[in-house]
Write a protein that holds these residues in place. Structure first.
Motif, mmCIF file in Angstrom:
data_model
loop_
_atom_site.group_PDB
_atom_site.id
_atom_site.type_symbol
_atom_site.label_atom_id
_atom_site.label_comp_id
_atom_site.label_asym_id
_atom_site.label_seq_id
_atom_site.Cartn_x
_atom_site.Cartn_y
_atom_site.Cartn_z
ATOM 1 N N THR A 71 66.151 -2.432 -51.568
ATOM 2 C CA THR A 71 66.015 -2.631 -52.983
ATOM 3 C C THR A 71 65.178 -3.770 -53.432
ATOM 4 O O THR A 71 65.387 -4.948 -52.854
ATOM 5 C CB THR A 71 67.307 -2.598 -53.555
ATOM 6 N N LEU A 72 64.066 -3.652 -54.100
ATOM 7 C CA LEU A 72 63.380 -4.665 -54.436
ATOM 8 C C LEU A 72 64.024 -5.321 -55.743
ATOM 9 O O LEU A 72 64.165 -4.652 -56.933
ATOM 10 C CB LEU A 72 62.039 -4.282 -54.558
ATOM 11 N N PHE A 73 64.142 -6.626 -55.771
ATOM 12 C CA PHE A 73 64.372 -7.290 -56.979
ATOM 13 C C PHE A 73 63.363 -8.373 -57.501
ATOM 14 O O PHE A 73 62.913 -9.018 -56.659
ATOM 15 C CB PHE A 73 65.955 -8.090 -57.013
ATOM 16 N N ASN A 74 63.000 -8.295 -58.711
ATOM 17 C CA ASN A 74 62.128 -9.266 -59.208
ATOM 18 C C ASN A 74 62.539 -10.309 -60.130
ATOM 19 O O ASN A 74 63.629 -10.529 -60.340
ATOM 20 C CB ASN A 74 60.978 -8.579 -59.664
ATOM 21 N N GLN A 75 61.421 -10.812 -60.810
ATOM 22 C CA GLN A 75 61.850 -11.935 -61.955
ATOM 23 C C GLN A 75 63.012 -11.581 -62.899
ATOM 24 O O GLN A 75 62.941 -10.422 -63.458
ATOM 25 C CB GLN A 75 60.394 -12.232 -62.713
ATOM 26 N N GLY A 76 63.951 -12.496 -63.011
ATOM 27 C CA GLY A 76 65.016 -12.117 -64.109
ATOM 28 C C GLY A 76 66.062 -11.368 -63.218
ATOM 29 O O GLY A 76 67.163 -11.342 -64.032
ATOM 30 N N SER A 77 66.091 -11.042 -62.198
ATOM 31 C CA SER A 77 67.348 -10.273 -61.632
ATOM 32 C C SER A 77 68.217 -11.489 -60.951
ATOM 33 O O SER A 77 67.719 -12.476 -60.654
ATOM 34 C CB SER A 77 66.680 -9.376 -60.450
ATOM 35 N N VAL A 78 69.392 -10.903 -60.721
ATOM 36 C CA VAL A 78 70.563 -11.783 -60.237
ATOM 37 C C VAL A 78 70.681 -11.294 -58.891
ATOM 38 O O VAL A 78 71.009 -9.726 -59.064
ATOM 39 C CB VAL A 78 71.673 -12.129 -61.083
ATOM 40 N N ILE A 79 70.843 -11.840 -57.978
ATOM 41 C CA ILE A 79 71.167 -11.048 -56.518
ATOM 42 C C ILE A 79 72.689 -11.844 -55.999
ATOM 43 O O ILE A 79 72.552 -13.030 -55.982
ATOM 44 C CB ILE A 79 70.343 -11.037 -55.429
ATOM 45 N N GLY A 80 73.173 -11.181 -55.284
ATOM 46 C CA GLY A 80 74.532 -11.779 -54.591
ATOM 47 C C GLY A 80 75.650 -11.840 -55.318
ATOM 48 O O GLY A 80 76.780 -12.260 -54.904
ATOM 49 N N ASP A 81 75.826 -11.313 -56.721
ATOM 50 C CA ASP A 81 76.798 -11.540 -57.524
ATOM 51 C C ASP A 81 77.943 -10.762 -57.200
ATOM 52 O O ASP A 81 79.007 -11.196 -57.441
ATOM 53 C CB ASP A 81 76.204 -11.298 -58.866
ATOM 54 N N ALA A 82 77.888 -9.354 -56.663
ATOM 55 C CA ALA A 82 79.133 -8.670 -56.438
ATOM 56 C C ALA A 82 80.074 -9.145 -55.476
ATOM 57 O O ALA A 82 81.220 -9.328 -55.517
ATOM 58 C CB ALA A 82 78.929 -7.302 -56.188
ATOM 59 N N ARG A 83 79.470 -9.509 -54.313
ATOM 60 C CA ARG A 83 80.000 -10.084 -53.199
ATOM 61 C C ARG A 83 80.805 -11.569 -53.376
ATOM 62 O O ARG A 83 81.818 -11.857 -53.079
ATOM 63 C CB ARG A 83 79.468 -10.282 -51.908
ATOM 64 N N CYS A 84 80.087 -12.117 -54.353
ATOM 65 C CA CYS A 84 80.362 -13.537 -54.745
ATOM 66 C C CYS A 84 81.758 -13.466 -55.722
ATOM 67 O O CYS A 84 82.720 -14.059 -55.584
ATOM 68 C CB CYS A 84 79.393 -14.083 -55.526
ATOM 69 N N ILE A 85 81.574 -12.524 -56.533
ATOM 70 C CA ILE A 85 82.849 -12.258 -57.394
ATOM 71 C C ILE A 85 83.851 -11.807 -56.544
ATOM 72 O O ILE A 85 85.116 -12.429 -56.693
ATOM 73 C CB ILE A 85 82.402 -11.244 -58.489
#
Length: 135
Positions: A71-85
């Motif tokens: 999955t490609l994420f670009n400007q304005g996206s947040v990654i890694g939030d679910a596992r962090c929570i």
């Protein structure tokens, strides 16, 4: 930092949400300068089994997040939030597809933001639901 997580995706096609992004992104970036990291294309951001002790906001660039799919994420996206929570180890690999400017938000700061902001909490719950549907 609260507003950072709530900014709409960069390519979301809604005028007022994008106006909000334009008005808020510069002050937030200045506040978050100490947490800004620069990554070259091809560099690994995180890998499976790493402790999910932070989330990353993509200021510039494209990040590929790989599990059974890419999955490609670009400007304005947040990654890694679910596992962090969830406080669990990462299950995906994140690799910069291009040169990237990221803001790294610690788990402590991220969780504090979620506790203080009901809109951010609601967004996080949606992300958790997407994640649980994949597993």
């Amino acid at each position: 930092m609260n507003e950072l997580y709530l900014l709409p995706d960069f390519y979301e096609n809604k005028f007022f949400k994008n106006l909000k992004r334009i008005l808020l992104i510069n002050p937030i970036s200045n506040e978050a300068t100490k947490n800004t990291i620069y990554i070259n294309g091809g560099d690994v951001i995180f890998t499976p089994e790493q402790k999910a002790d932070s989330v990353f906001y993509i200021c510039q660039g494209i990040v590929a997040v790989k599990d059974e799919n890419i999955t490609l994420f670009n400007q304005g996206s947040v990654i890694g939030d679910a596992r962090c929570i969830l406080g669990k180890k990462r299950v995906q690999t994140a690799i910069a597809s291009t040169e990237c400017k990221l803001i790294k938000i610690s788990r402590k700061d991220f969780m504090s933001m979620l506790q203080q902001n009901s809109k951010a909490s609601a967004k996080a719950m949606k992300e958790l639901q997407k994640t649980s549907n994949k597993e």
